[in-house]
Design a protein around this motif. Structure first.
Motif, PDB file in Angstrom:
ATOM      1  N   GLY A  84       0.791  -1.222   0.000  1.00 41.35           N
ATOM      2  CA  GLY A  84       0.000   0.000   0.000  1.00 41.35           C
ATOM      3  C   GLY A  84       0.822   1.268   0.000  1.00 41.35           C
ATOM      4  O   GLY A  84       0.392   2.280   0.573  1.00 41.35           O
ATOM      5  N   THR A  85       1.989   1.260  -0.645  1.00 42.23           N
ATOM      6  CA  THR A  85       2.862   2.433  -0.674  1.00 42.23           C
ATOM      7  C   THR A  85       2.807   3.113  -2.036  1.00 42.23           C
ATOM      8  O   THR A  85       2.291   2.557  -3.003  1.00 42.23           O
ATOM      9  N   ASP A  86       3.373   4.338  -2.107  1.00 43.12           N
ATOM     10  CA  ASP A  86       3.378   5.098  -3.352  1.00 43.12           C
ATOM     11  C   ASP A  86       4.249   4.406  -4.402  1.00 43.12           C
ATOM     12  O   ASP A  86       5.034   3.500  -4.103  1.00 43.12           O
ATOM     13  N   PHE A  87       4.137   4.907  -5.634  1.00 42.94           N
ATOM     14  CA  PHE A  87       4.814   4.245  -6.756  1.00 42.94           C
ATOM     15  C   PHE A  87       6.329   4.220  -6.562  1.00 42.94           C
ATOM     16  O   PHE A  87       6.960   3.170  -6.721  1.00 42.94           O
ATOM     17  N   CYS A  88       6.919   5.362  -6.253  1.00 46.65           N
ATOM     18  CA  CYS A  88       8.386   5.417  -6.148  1.00 46.65           C
ATOM     19  C   CYS A  88       8.897   4.533  -5.022  1.00 46.65           C
ATOM     20  O   CYS A  88       9.889   3.813  -5.179  1.00 46.65           O
ATOM     21  N   ILE A  89       8.221   4.576  -3.877  1.00 49.62           N
ATOM     22  CA  ILE A  89       8.631   3.737  -2.751  1.00 49.62           C
ATOM     23  C   ILE A  89       8.465   2.262  -3.107  1.00 49.62           C
ATOM     24  O   ILE A  89       9.339   1.431  -2.819  1.00 49.62           O
ATOM     25  N   SER A  90       7.356   1.938  -3.748  1.00 49.96           N
ATOM     26  CA  SER A  90       7.108   0.540  -4.137  1.00 49.96           C
ATOM     27  C   SER A  90       8.144   0.063  -5.139  1.00 49.96           C
ATOM     28  O   SER A  90       8.645  -1.069  -5.042  1.00 49.96           O
ATOM     29  N   ALA A  91       8.469   0.904  -6.135  1.00 46.63           N
ATOM     30  CA  ALA A  91       9.460   0.521  -7.130  1.00 46.63           C
ATOM     31  C   ALA A  91      10.824   0.302  -6.480  1.00 46.63           C
ATOM     32  O   ALA A  91      11.542  -0.658  -6.803  1.00 46.63           O
ATOM     33  N   LYS A  92      11.185   1.185  -5.559  1.00 44.83           N
ATOM     34  CA  LYS A  92      12.473   1.061  -4.870  1.00 44.83           C
ATOM     35  C   LYS A  92      12.525  -0.211  -4.032  1.00 44.83           C
ATOM     36  O   LYS A  92      13.500  -0.977  -4.082  1.00 44.83           O
ATOM     37  N   ASP A  93      11.467  -0.461  -3.251  1.00 44.32           N
ATOM     38  CA  ASP A  93      11.434  -1.649  -2.401  1.00 44.32           C
ATOM     39  C   ASP A  93      11.424  -2.929  -3.236  1.00 44.32           C
ATOM     40  O   ASP A  93      12.094  -3.906  -2.904  1.00 44.32           O
ATOM     41  N   ALA A  94      10.642  -2.919  -4.327  1.00 48.63           N
ATOM     42  CA  ALA A  94      10.559  -4.111  -5.164  1.00 48.63           C
ATOM     43  C   ALA A  94      11.900  -4.412  -5.812  1.00 48.63           C
ATOM     44  O   ALA A  94      12.323  -5.577  -5.882  1.00 48.63           O
ATOM     45  N   LEU A  95      12.583  -3.370  -6.300  1.00 45.94           N
ATOM     46  CA  LEU A  95      13.884  -3.575  -6.926  1.00 45.94           C
ATOM     47  C   LEU A  95      14.898  -4.100  -5.919  1.00 45.94           C
ATOM     48  O   LEU A  95      15.691  -5.008  -6.228  1.00 45.94           O
ATOM     49  N   LYS A  96      14.844  -3.582  -4.710  1.00 53.13           N
ATOM     50  CA  LYS A  96      15.793  -3.997  -3.680  1.00 53.13           C
ATOM     51  C   LYS A  96      15.576  -5.444  -3.266  1.00 53.13           C
ATOM     52  O   LYS A  96      16.512  -6.247  -3.222  1.00 53.13           O
ATOM     53  N   ILE A  97      14.330  -5.797  -2.981  1.00 55.79           N
ATOM     54  CA  ILE A  97      14.068  -7.150  -2.484  1.00 55.79           C
ATOM     55  C   ILE A  97      14.171  -8.179  -3.607  1.00 55.79           C
ATOM     56  O   ILE A  97      14.577  -9.324  -3.377  1.00 55.79           O
TER      57      ILE A  97
END
Length: 653
Positions: free
Chosen positions: A504-517
């Motif tokens: 449930g996070t914003d696009f930029c935060i989600s993209a960053k977290d998804a790329l990291k994990i």
């Protein structure tokens, strides 16, 4: 869509000190500013639609009009200063060009005088007496309206007021009702003017309408093949994959061979004289070269990745288990595709209306020209951006809906009690909370597409003006860079949508977290996931191959009076679009499963207090992947276990 609540928070912790993965716990409206931006952008599109309806005259393009401001097939209002305007053309539904065999170009427009007639002359008329007889017999007057048919042979100026003799036989062009000359020499000149100098839109629609039955049949074939491929991936086995890959290889080689054979047949056909045949030959060469390059690349990739087939079958079987729990996932492409078709039809209608918005001006001889209104060009660009952005938004909504359904099923702890209506739940969450995120992701794709479109226009201009090869090569390289960037952004967007559905996070935060994990856990089965995506792409290629083969066999029978490469390209595009719409479900499910798996490892440790959420089949598959990775010497750092060495455990049943 209004946000139903400023924030939906299940846990007591409203603002945690350190944000972490909390699947399906935290939910808020994301990227609301982008949603408002999209709303204002569509307000502009609605203004353009209204303006085109008021100022445009699409009927001039569809019905045709003469050189005096009269639209054929309707009653017209007079234009001030044009004495021959304002006539009742209800019974005169066809546009006849007086000098169709001797067309002149004036300011990139046809210089031949156009008239509205009742019917096209189907036989050659050699004298004015025959023209007069045709008028008296059919009521179709081929001379200027001010000249009575009785005076066709008496008026000393009849030669300038009547069509140049001989008048070639002609047929009414479907839909647009233009009299197209049927004599090969005249048709060649007439078509070349329309194709090369004046009306590209007419050229495209000419090919479409002349082969409309064949195109419809090929589109139905593409739809049937896409459904067949969907069922094949739904019940995939190792034997089926081997058969499928064999069919892809044979299809690629067969289509390449047919294209090169057609090009050889064209080059050795001494009877080729018409521009339509020459253009067909050039386009066949282009199709052959492109298909050969694609075939070579795919064959190399298939050979390199052939050893991953067994594991790929297993990951598809895991994905099919998710689809089995929510079978309506397979029907998601239908509503997305239907929405896209409706929007594209509306977009084309508005574009045609904008293209005909103009002010009538009287020129010499009492003829009427339509001067485009100021600002129309800027509206065209705005309208083009609206096409790309809205289309990407609709596709992104489909991706996020599927990802949300997968997330709901994956993070359900009681696997024996699957969630009710996961697709409806995913849709409601999307429209209540995350439309802004989808808007932002689709805008990023739009930003990369617009420069590609501009670069292609510049490249075509340089090609026509014969600039240096270095300049054209530079623009082609830039175009390829933007294409690669778009491919990367699409994959990044998909992971961002899945992360938003989870956290449930914003696009930029989600993209960053998804790329990291995803990077952190990529060693587990990311290569298998990529090969799964490659298999899905091969499925799209197989659908396109069979459809193109059918098109080549159908279109090649009419070489002379049809530029059939346009409908063939249209059918190819449609076949890939339909195949992509149906098979992308599996692609989205695989990508979402991979990210859910990575989050599962991040939030759980396999203990009895925090068991892994993956089911038994997925657990067995991951263990086999670990054994393969260990056997290849990747070490303990790639094994799926906790820091204390706790092995993966399934959740309690």
């Amino acid at each position: 869509m209004q946000c139903l609540g400023a924030e939906y928070l299940v846990s007591e912790e409203r603002t945690p000190r350190q944000r972490e993965w909390r699947p399906q716990i935290y939910r808020k409206c994301t990227d609301t500013a982008w949603l408002f931006l999209f709303f204002f952008f569509w307000t502009g599109l609605m203004f353009i639609m209204g303006y085109s309806a008021v100022a445009g005259a699409a009927e001039r393009l569809l019905l045709g009009y003469d050189s005096f401001g009269n639209v054929c097939g309707k009653r017209n209002s007079p234009v001030e200063g044009a004495s021959l305007s304002g006539q009742d053309m209800t019974l005169k539904k066809h546009v006849f060009f007086m000098n169709s065999c001797n067309l002149d170009i004036k300011d990139r427009k046809l210089g031949s005088t156009a008239l509205c007639v009742s019917s096209c002359p189907e036989e050659q008329l050699n004298t004015l007496e025959e023209v007069q007889l045709f008028a008296n017999t059919t009521g179709s007057f081929l001379c200027i309206y001010s000249l009575n048919s009785f005076n066709y042979t008496r008026d000393p100026n009849a030669d300038s007021l009547c069509p140049r003799l001989p008048v070639p036989p002609s047929k009414s062009f479907p839909l647009f009702n233009r009299c197209m000359p049927q004599t090969p020499e005249c048709y060649s000149l007439f078509a070349s003017v329309l194709i090369n100098d004046v009306d590209t839109l007419h050229r495209i629609l000419s090919g479409i309408m002349s082969a409309r039955d064949t195109i419809l049949g090929l589109c139905i074939l593409a739809l049937a093949l896409s459904l067949t491929m969907t069922l094949a991936f739904r019940f995939i086995t190792t034997l089926l994959v081997h058969i499928f890959i064999s069919l892809v290889i044979l299809g690629l080689l067969f289509v390449c061979g047919i294209l090169w054979w057609l090009y050889y047949d064209y080059t050795n056909d001494l009877s080729i004289e018409l521009d339509t045949e020459k253009e067909n030959m050039k386009c066949v060469l282009g199709f052959a070269v492109v298909s050969t390059v694609i075939t070579a690349i795919l064959l190399v990739l298939i050979f390199v990745l052939r050893k991953r087939i067994k594991l790929t079958v297993e990951i598809f079987q895991v994905a099919n288990k998710v689809i089995r729990s929510s079978p309506f996932l397979l029907f998601q492409p239908l509503w997305a595709f239907t929405t896209l078709i409706f929007f594209w039809i509306l977009w084309v209608a508005v574009l045609l209306s904008l293209g005909t918005a103009g002010v009538a001006q009287v020129i010499e001889g009492g003829q009427v020209e339509y001067k485009p209104l100021s600002g129309i060009r800027y509206m065209w660009w705005y309208h083009l951006i609206g096409l790309i952005w809205t289309s990407e938004f609709i596709l992104a909504c489909q991706q996020m809906t599927i990802a949300g359904a997968v997330v709901t099923c994956y993070f359900n702890r009681n696997k024996n009690d699957p969630p009710d209506h996961p697709i409806l739940s995913s849709l409601s969450i999307l429209f209540c909370y995350h439309q802004g995120t989808v808007v932002k992701g689709s805008f990023l794709i739009t930003v990369t597409r617009i420069p590609r479109t501009i670069l292609m226009c510049i490249y075509d201009t340089l090609k026509e003006k014969q600039h240096s090869t270095w300049s054209r090569g530079t623009f082609r390289c830039c175009y390829c860079c933007f294409l690669c960037l778009a491919r990367y952004l699409r994959h990044l967007n998909q992971n961002a949508y899945t992360a938003t559905a989870i956290n449930g996070t914003d696009f930029c935060i989600s993209a960053k977290d998804a790329l990291k994990i995803a990077s952190k856990n990529s060693s587990h089965f990311a290569p298998i996931n990529y090969f799964g995506d490659f298999m899905i792409f091969l499925g799209k290629v197989l659908v396109v191959c069979f459809t193109v083969f059918g098109g080549l066999m159908a279109f090649n029978y009419n070489r002379v009076l049809q530029v059939w490469t346009i409908p063939l390209f249209l059918v190819t595009f449609f076949a890939y679009l339909v195949a992509h719409s149906f098979l992308s479900v599996f692609e989205t499910v695989l990508d979402a499963l991979f990210l859910c798996f990575a989050v599962d490892l991040e939030t759980n440790d396999g203990s009895s207090e925090k068991p892994y959420l993956m089911d038994q089949d997925f657990l067995s598959f991951v263990k086999r992947i670990n054994r393969v990775n260990t056997a290849r010497g990747q070490g303990d750092k790639d094994s799926v276990r906790t820091e204390e060495g706790t092995e993966l455990r399934p959740i309690g049943r």
